[in-house]
Each structure stands twice: as structure tokens, then as C-alpha cells.
Scaffold this motif. Sequence first.
Motif, PDB file in Angstrom:
ATOM      1  N   LYS A   1      14.575 -23.538 -36.225  1.00  0.00           N
ATOM      2  CA  LYS A   1      16.078 -23.844 -35.977  1.00  0.00           C
ATOM      3  C   LYS A   1      16.078 -25.435 -35.818  1.00  0.00           C
ATOM      4  O   LYS A   1      15.407 -26.186 -35.544  1.00  0.00           O
ATOM      5  N   PHE A   2      17.186 -25.910 -36.552  1.00  0.00           N
ATOM      6  CA  PHE A   2      17.259 -27.552 -36.601  1.00  0.00           C
ATOM      7  C   PHE A   2      18.634 -27.807 -36.977  1.00  0.00           C
ATOM      8  O   PHE A   2      19.327 -27.336 -38.245  1.00  0.00           O
ATOM      9  N   ASN A   3      19.164 -28.769 -36.145  1.00  0.00           N
ATOM     10  CA  ASN A   3      20.627 -29.272 -36.510  1.00  0.00           C
ATOM     11  C   ASN A   3      20.629 -30.662 -35.904  1.00  0.00           C
ATOM     12  O   ASN A   3      19.898 -31.022 -35.251  1.00  0.00           O
TER      13      ASN A   3
ATOM     14  N   ASP B   1      24.226 -43.358 -36.986  1.00  0.00           N
ATOM     15  CA  ASP B   1      24.913 -43.133 -35.796  1.00  0.00           C
ATOM     16  C   ASP B   1      24.859 -41.607 -35.312  1.00  0.00           C
ATOM     17  O   ASP B   1      24.834 -41.291 -34.378  1.00  0.00           O
ATOM     18  N   LEU B   2      24.823 -40.795 -36.470  1.00  0.00           N
ATOM     19  CA  LEU B   2      24.695 -39.255 -36.196  1.00  0.00           C
ATOM     20  C   LEU B   2      23.187 -39.003 -35.400  1.00  0.00           C
ATOM     21  O   LEU B   2      23.033 -38.460 -34.581  1.00  0.00           O
ATOM     22  N   ASP B   3      22.316 -39.751 -36.067  1.00  0.00           N
ATOM     23  CA  ASP B   3      20.885 -39.729 -35.623  1.00  0.00           C
ATOM     24  C   ASP B   3      20.915 -40.238 -34.288  1.00  0.00           C
ATOM     25  O   ASP B   3      20.043 -39.238 -33.670  1.00  0.00           O
ATOM     26  N   ALA B   4      21.429 -41.252 -33.931  1.00  0.00           N
ATOM     27  CA  ALA B   4      21.252 -41.671 -32.737  1.00  0.00           C
ATOM     28  C   ALA B   4      21.702 -40.764 -31.760  1.00  0.00           C
ATOM     29  O   ALA B   4      21.526 -40.561 -30.353  1.00  0.00           O
TER      30      ALA B   4
ATOM     31  N   HIS C   1      33.954 -31.905 -40.201  1.00  0.00           N
ATOM     32  CA  HIS C   1      32.777 -31.863 -39.331  1.00  0.00           C
ATOM     33  C   HIS C   1      31.747 -31.040 -39.837  1.00  0.00           C
ATOM     34  O   HIS C   1      30.667 -31.452 -39.765  1.00  0.00           O
ATOM     35  N   ALA C   2      31.961 -29.677 -40.192  1.00  0.00           N
ATOM     36  CA  ALA C   2      30.776 -28.940 -40.759  1.00  0.00           C
ATOM     37  C   ALA C   2      30.044 -29.674 -41.789  1.00  0.00           C
ATOM     38  O   ALA C   2      29.129 -29.501 -42.009  1.00  0.00           O
ATOM     39  N   GLN C   3      30.849 -30.176 -42.821  1.00  0.00           N
ATOM     40  CA  GLN C   3      30.423 -30.859 -44.198  1.00  0.00           C
ATOM     41  C   GLN C   3      29.529 -31.998 -43.666  1.00  0.00           C
ATOM     42  O   GLN C   3      28.462 -32.116 -44.314  1.00  0.00           O
ATOM     43  N   ILE C   4      29.879 -32.894 -42.718  1.00  0.00           N
ATOM     44  CA  ILE C   4      29.157 -33.755 -42.372  1.00  0.00           C
ATOM     45  C   ILE C   4      27.565 -33.442 -41.406  1.00  0.00           C
ATOM     46  O   ILE C   4      26.898 -34.022 -41.873  1.00  0.00           O
ATOM     47  N   ALA C   5      28.093 -32.594 -40.922  1.00  0.00           N
ATOM     48  CA  ALA C   5      26.645 -32.140 -39.940  1.00  0.00           C
ATOM     49  C   ALA C   5      25.730 -31.572 -41.013  1.00  0.00           C
ATOM     50  O   ALA C   5      24.474 -31.620 -40.789  1.00  0.00           O
ATOM     51  N   LEU C   6      26.018 -30.484 -42.072  1.00  0.00           N
ATOM     52  CA  LEU C   6      25.193 -30.151 -43.152  1.00  0.00           C
ATOM     53  C   LEU C   6      24.717 -31.133 -44.032  1.00  0.00           C
ATOM     54  O   LEU C   6      23.370 -31.038 -44.014  1.00  0.00           O
ATOM     55  N   ALA C   7      25.586 -32.293 -44.288  1.00  0.00           N
ATOM     56  CA  ALA C   7      25.030 -33.142 -45.166  1.00  0.00           C
ATOM     57  C   ALA C   7      23.919 -34.174 -44.487  1.00  0.00           C
ATOM     58  O   ALA C   7      23.160 -34.642 -45.066  1.00  0.00           O
ATOM     59  N   TRP C   8      24.104 -34.347 -43.249  1.00  0.00           N
ATOM     60  CA  TRP C   8      23.237 -35.074 -42.261  1.00  0.00           C
ATOM     61  C   TRP C   8      21.675 -34.171 -42.476  1.00  0.00           C
ATOM     62  O   TRP C   8      20.683 -34.914 -42.608  1.00  0.00           O
ATOM     63  N   VAL C   9      21.603 -32.962 -42.463  1.00  0.00           N
ATOM     64  CA  VAL C   9      20.489 -32.265 -42.363  1.00  0.00           C
ATOM     65  C   VAL C   9      19.831 -32.289 -43.771  1.00  0.00           C
ATOM     66  O   VAL C   9      18.603 -32.547 -43.964  1.00  0.00           O
ATOM     67  N   MET C  10      20.753 -32.262 -44.859  1.00  0.00           N
ATOM     68  CA  MET C  10      20.378 -32.139 -46.253  1.00  0.00           C
ATOM     69  C   MET C  10      19.521 -33.504 -46.673  1.00  0.00           C
ATOM     70  O   MET C  10      18.850 -33.743 -47.259  1.00  0.00           O
ATOM     71  N   VAL C  11      20.062 -34.736 -45.832  1.00  0.00           N
ATOM     72  CA  VAL C  11      19.477 -36.008 -46.224  1.00  0.00           C
ATOM     73  C   VAL C  11      18.239 -36.262 -45.282  1.00  0.00           C
ATOM     74  O   VAL C  11      17.614 -37.274 -45.527  1.00  0.00           O
TER      75      VAL C  11
ATOM     76  N   ALA D   1      29.390 -29.881 -48.810  1.00  0.00           N
ATOM     77  CA  ALA D   1      28.469 -30.796 -48.165  1.00  0.00           C
ATOM     78  C   ALA D   1      27.401 -31.369 -48.980  1.00  0.00           C
ATOM     79  O   ALA D   1      26.681 -32.585 -48.878  1.00  0.00           O
ATOM     80  N   ALA D   2      26.908 -30.407 -49.942  1.00  0.00           N
ATOM     81  CA  ALA D   2      26.095 -30.773 -50.947  1.00  0.00           C
ATOM     82  C   ALA D   2      26.480 -31.999 -51.704  1.00  0.00           C
ATOM     83  O   ALA D   2      25.651 -32.770 -52.450  1.00  0.00           O
ATOM     84  N   SER D   3      27.704 -32.491 -52.105  1.00  0.00           N
ATOM     85  CA  SER D   3      28.153 -33.318 -52.790  1.00  0.00           C
ATOM     86  C   SER D   3      28.613 -34.656 -52.062  1.00  0.00           C
ATOM     87  O   SER D   3      29.149 -35.613 -52.787  1.00  0.00           O
ATOM     88  N   LEU D   4      28.578 -34.731 -50.840  1.00  0.00           N
ATOM     89  CA  LEU D   4      29.084 -35.598 -49.874  1.00  0.00           C
ATOM     90  C   LEU D   4      27.931 -36.690 -49.802  1.00  0.00           C
ATOM     91  O   LEU D   4      26.589 -36.513 -49.349  1.00  0.00           O
ATOM     92  N   VAL D   5      28.437 -37.895 -49.883  1.00  0.00           N
ATOM     93  CA  VAL D   5      27.415 -39.091 -49.742  1.00  0.00           C
ATOM     94  C   VAL D   5      27.729 -39.687 -48.328  1.00  0.00           C
ATOM     95  O   VAL D   5      28.759 -40.402 -48.297  1.00  0.00           O
ATOM     96  N   LEU D   6      26.958 -39.711 -47.464  1.00  0.00           N
ATOM     97  CA  LEU D   6      27.044 -40.197 -46.027  1.00  0.00           C
ATOM     98  C   LEU D   6      26.566 -41.774 -46.325  1.00  0.00           C
ATOM     99  O   LEU D   6      25.405 -42.076 -46.732  1.00  0.00           O
ATOM    100  N   PRO D   7      27.485 -42.569 -45.615  1.00  0.00           N
ATOM    101  CA  PRO D   7      27.067 -44.265 -45.585  1.00  0.00           C
ATOM    102  C   PRO D   7      25.849 -44.086 -44.641  1.00  0.00           C
ATOM    103  O   PRO D   7      25.696 -43.217 -43.884  1.00  0.00           O
ATOM    104  N   ALA D   8      25.091 -45.243 -44.927  1.00  0.00           N
ATOM    105  CA  ALA D   8      23.751 -45.294 -43.986  1.00  0.00           C
ATOM    106  C   ALA D   8      24.131 -45.483 -42.617  1.00  0.00           C
ATOM    107  O   ALA D   8      23.472 -45.154 -41.705  1.00  0.00           O
TER     108      ALA D   8
END
Length: 315
Positions: free
Chosen positions: A182-184, A308-311, A263-273, A296-303
Motif C-alpha cells: 500500500k502506498f499513496n 509541498d505534497l511530499d511534506a 486531484h486524482a491526477q496529481i495524487a497518482l503523478a506524485w506516486v509515479m515520480v 496522470a502519466a503525461s502530467l509534469v509536476l513542478p518541483a
Amino acid sequence: MQKRPLGRSGLSTAPLVFGGNVFGWTADEATSHRLLDVFVGGGFNAVDTADVYSAWVPGHEGGESESVIGRWLKARGRRDDVLILTKVAMWPKQPGLSAANIEAAVEGSLRRLQTDYIDLYQSHQDDAATPVEETLEAYGRLVKAGKVRAIGASNFSPDRLAGSLAASETRGLPRYATIQPKFNLYDRDQVEGELATLAAAEGLGIIPFYGLAAGFLTGKYRSEADLEGRARRHTIKRDYMNDKGVRVLAALDKAVEATGATHAQIALAWVMVHPAITAPIASATSVAQLEELMGAASLVLPAQVIADLDAAGRD
């Protein structure tokens, strides 16, 4: 679409794996087949299921998801276009990782899936009552027979996984290529730390489930009223509606403003990277929902968004 290696298996997956637990349950057969068409048509290639899906549903006995996938494979003739990931050990009808159970269970899965081989056959949960050597020897016979291409584990502790890998090394037996925890954004403890270190050292792929935290990370559930009538309302209320959950949703809200993604795309994109992750597993019950998740697979999240999500998700 760039594929990612599933550990040392020689197999590669797109950045998102379809979770087939919904097939024949919350997605009927026609919908399930349409979802598979859209998923594979979009360049994705891995579908995860298990023999136990969906034995928890009144009137079901297990094997429903595999059977839906099997009928899709037969109708479409696209076996070479997809990786089929299934599991053994958690079905009350065929529990555990004894050699006898594995060798019987794989025949049922192959029959339901209407295929001659399983790409990644996974131990759905640990079985402390069975020596790891017996389990791995059984998998070895399946690999030699061409019925299984590679093996993976799910719901194993780092210690038990390490023990299995050591047995593979010393006995010359097949080794687990992947682990499925499990991971998110919210649930981090099963991956970050000992498991990530082990996976990196041993070349394991990590294909986590629960990428959207039972739907909480879609941002739709902020109060008990939002949960009314939802199948997983008790899980979401118990596990995620707390101070940490509020922080995570606030960070997601901010990321939505910064990127224009959902929200869902960002949450999954964060896991992908995430550096430890190969590809998350996620389910959908409608084409619109699936297309959103695929985005989510083509979403590029700014650093800064990633930071911020990680924190926000740290305890």
C-alpha cells in the motif's frame, strides 16, 4: 509511452497499472471490456488482478475478475499487447503458498484468463506456515513449464521478503521481481524506509496499490455528508479524515491551482515520480474516470509542487 522495468523480470510496464478488482463487481462485463479497450488503446499495458477477486461480494465466489479479463482476451485477441498480473494465496477457497495450492491455483487462473501463461504471478500475502523454499520451488516448476514468466510478492514484510530473496540466491530458485504494498500521498510507511532500501539493493520493482487512498485523494470527501452512500465511507472516515488528511488535501488543492490538473491526477503523478516506485495500480469504473487517471502519466509536476505534497504527507 516510455515503459518501466518490472524489477529484473525482463518485463516492462507503462507508468500506470489497471487494478482489475472492479471487473465483474462495480464494473459490469460490458463496461469492464470497454475500460480495457480504452486502457490498452491509450498505450498502457499492465492489468493486475487476483484469483480472490471478488469473493467478498454477496453472490460471488472468487475468480470473477479473471474470468472477465479472460473473455476480453478471447474476444479481442490482444494477448501479446498486455501483461497479465494475477495472484495466489488469499482466496479462502485456495489459501496459502504451499506447492500443492500454487500448482492447483495456477491452473484455475489460466483457465479463467483463457491464456497459456501468466506474465507476473504474485504471492498475494505471506504464508508463514510454508517454507519459502517450497513456494519458490513450485514457482520454478511453473516457470520451467512456461506457465509463468516472472513472480512477484504482495503484502510481505521487508524481513520476509529479504528471506525469500536470500533463498532464491542460495538455492538457485526463481526470485521475486516485484513487491506490491500500500502506498499513496497519505500512506507512506509501507514503502519509505526499509522496503525502499531493500528494493533498491535487490533491483525490485514496486507496484503499489491504494494510490488514491480509497478515493480520499480525489478531493471529493471532506465531510461525513460527502461520504453518504459511498461503499468505502467507513474506511475513509476512519483512516483519512484527520489533521493529516486535511493537510494532504490542502496541498492537493494548491497543486490543482498551480497545474490545472485534477486531484486524482496529481495524487497518482506524485506516486509515479517517486524514486522508489515503478508504477501505481489504480482502478476505474467508467471511461471518463479512467481517462482522467490515464492523464496522470503525461502530467509534469513542478518541483515545488512535488516538495509541498511530499511534506504534507509526512507524519
